[in-house]
Design a protein around this motif. Structure first.
Motif, mmCIF file in Angstrom:
data_model
loop_
_atom_site.group_PDB
_atom_site.id
_atom_site.type_symbol
_atom_site.label_atom_id
_atom_site.label_comp_id
_atom_site.label_asym_id
_atom_site.label_seq_id
_atom_site.Cartn_x
_atom_site.Cartn_y
_atom_site.Cartn_z
ATOM 1 N N MET A 1 0.813 -1.196 0.000
ATOM 2 C CA MET A 1 0.000 0.000 0.000
ATOM 3 C C MET A 1 0.861 1.267 0.000
ATOM 4 S SD MET A 1 -3.083 0.648 -0.262
ATOM 5 C CE MET A 1 -4.632 1.030 0.411
ATOM 6 N N HIS A 2 2.063 1.157 0.601
ATOM 7 C CA HIS A 2 2.929 2.330 0.667
ATOM 8 C C HIS A 2 3.369 2.790 -0.723
ATOM 9 C CE1 HIS A 2 5.440 -1.257 1.048
ATOM 10 N NE2 HIS A 2 6.396 -0.575 0.460
ATOM 11 N N TRP A 3 3.551 1.854 -1.665
ATOM 12 C CA TRP A 3 3.917 2.239 -3.028
ATOM 13 C C TRP A 3 2.754 2.948 -3.721
ATOM 14 C CZ3 TRP A 3 8.460 2.951 -4.973
ATOM 15 C CH2 TRP A 3 9.548 2.252 -4.456
ATOM 16 N N LEU A 4 1.541 2.509 -3.460
ATOM 17 C CA LEU A 4 0.365 3.185 -4.019
ATOM 18 C C LEU A 4 0.289 4.615 -3.489
ATOM 19 C CD1 LEU A 4 -2.255 3.194 -5.653
ATOM 20 C CD2 LEU A 4 -3.408 2.299 -3.615
ATOM 21 N N HIS A 5 0.474 4.786 -2.184
ATOM 22 C CA HIS A 5 0.462 6.125 -1.595
ATOM 23 C C HIS A 5 1.562 6.999 -2.198
ATOM 24 C CE1 HIS A 5 -1.734 4.459 2.162
ATOM 25 N NE2 HIS A 5 -2.586 4.888 1.258
ATOM 26 N N LEU A 6 2.728 6.425 -2.361
ATOM 27 C CA LEU A 6 3.830 7.194 -2.940
ATOM 28 C C LEU A 6 3.533 7.551 -4.398
ATOM 29 C CD1 LEU A 6 6.552 8.392 -2.161
ATOM 30 C CD2 LEU A 6 7.621 6.331 -3.068
ATOM 31 N N GLY A 7 2.950 6.637 -5.143
ATOM 32 C CA GLY A 7 2.587 6.910 -6.529
ATOM 33 C C GLY A 7 1.566 8.031 -6.645
ATOM 34 N N ILE A 8 0.575 8.021 -5.778
ATOM 35 C CA ILE A 8 -0.426 9.096 -5.776
ATOM 36 C C ILE A 8 0.234 10.420 -5.415
ATOM 37 C CG2 ILE A 8 -2.505 9.963 -4.626
ATOM 38 C CD1 ILE A 8 -3.340 6.965 -4.337
ATOM 39 N N ALA A 9 1.141 10.394 -4.442
ATOM 40 C CA ALA A 9 1.860 11.614 -4.050
ATOM 41 C C ALA A 9 2.677 12.164 -5.214
ATOM 42 C CB ALA A 9 2.759 11.335 -2.845
ATOM 43 N N GLY A 104 16.846 -2.020 -0.151
ATOM 44 C CA GLY A 104 15.915 -2.656 0.766
ATOM 45 C C GLY A 104 15.194 -1.640 1.636
ATOM 46 N N ALA A 105 15.001 -0.444 1.128
ATOM 47 C CA ALA A 105 14.402 0.630 1.912
ATOM 48 C C ALA A 105 12.951 0.371 2.262
ATOM 49 C CB ALA A 105 14.521 1.952 1.156
ATOM 50 N N ALA A 106 12.210 -0.273 1.392
ATOM 51 C CA ALA A 106 10.797 -0.522 1.693
ATOM 52 C C ALA A 106 10.277 -1.650 0.835
ATOM 53 C CB ALA A 106 9.965 0.723 1.439
#
Length: 106
Positions: A1-9, A104-106
């Motif tokens: 989910m964090h990649w989705l949030h980052l993509g939207i940002a 390996g950050a996330a």
């Protein structure tokens, strides 16, 4: 989910830059509102992504991908010049983002 949030940002940060250019120093109210609203949404989703990403890595990826997107879309939408030096810079930025991900950050 964090990649989705980052993509939207990233998408909304690109919108900030393109809207700010059209706002002409905040002299056009509708584009000014779009700039500010997009900035708020971008910041919100970045903060959600940073719940998982290390702040330095998440912020670096966010600004890098947004920067690449802004350069590319500026060339396509605003007819700004995209020469080989800018293309080389884009490749370097993408290489840096890949390197951060491989750490390996996330």
């Amino acid at each position: 989910m964090h990649w989705l949030h980052l993509g939207i940002a990233v998408i909304f940060e690109i919108t900030v830059a393109l809207s700010a250019e059209r706002a002409r120093g905040f002299t056009r109210p509708s584009w000014t509102a779009a700039t500010l609203a997009s900035g708020a949404v971008a910041t919100y989703f970045l903060s959600r992504a940073l719940l998982t990403f290390d702040v330095g890595v998440g912020y670096a990826i966010w600004t890098s991908l947004a920067g690449v997107g802004i350069v590319v879309l500026s060339a396509l939408v605003l007819r700004q010049r995209l020469d080989w030096r800018k293309a080389l810079g884009i490749l370097a930025v993408i290489g840096g983002v890949v390197g951060l991900q491989l750490s390996g950050a996330a």
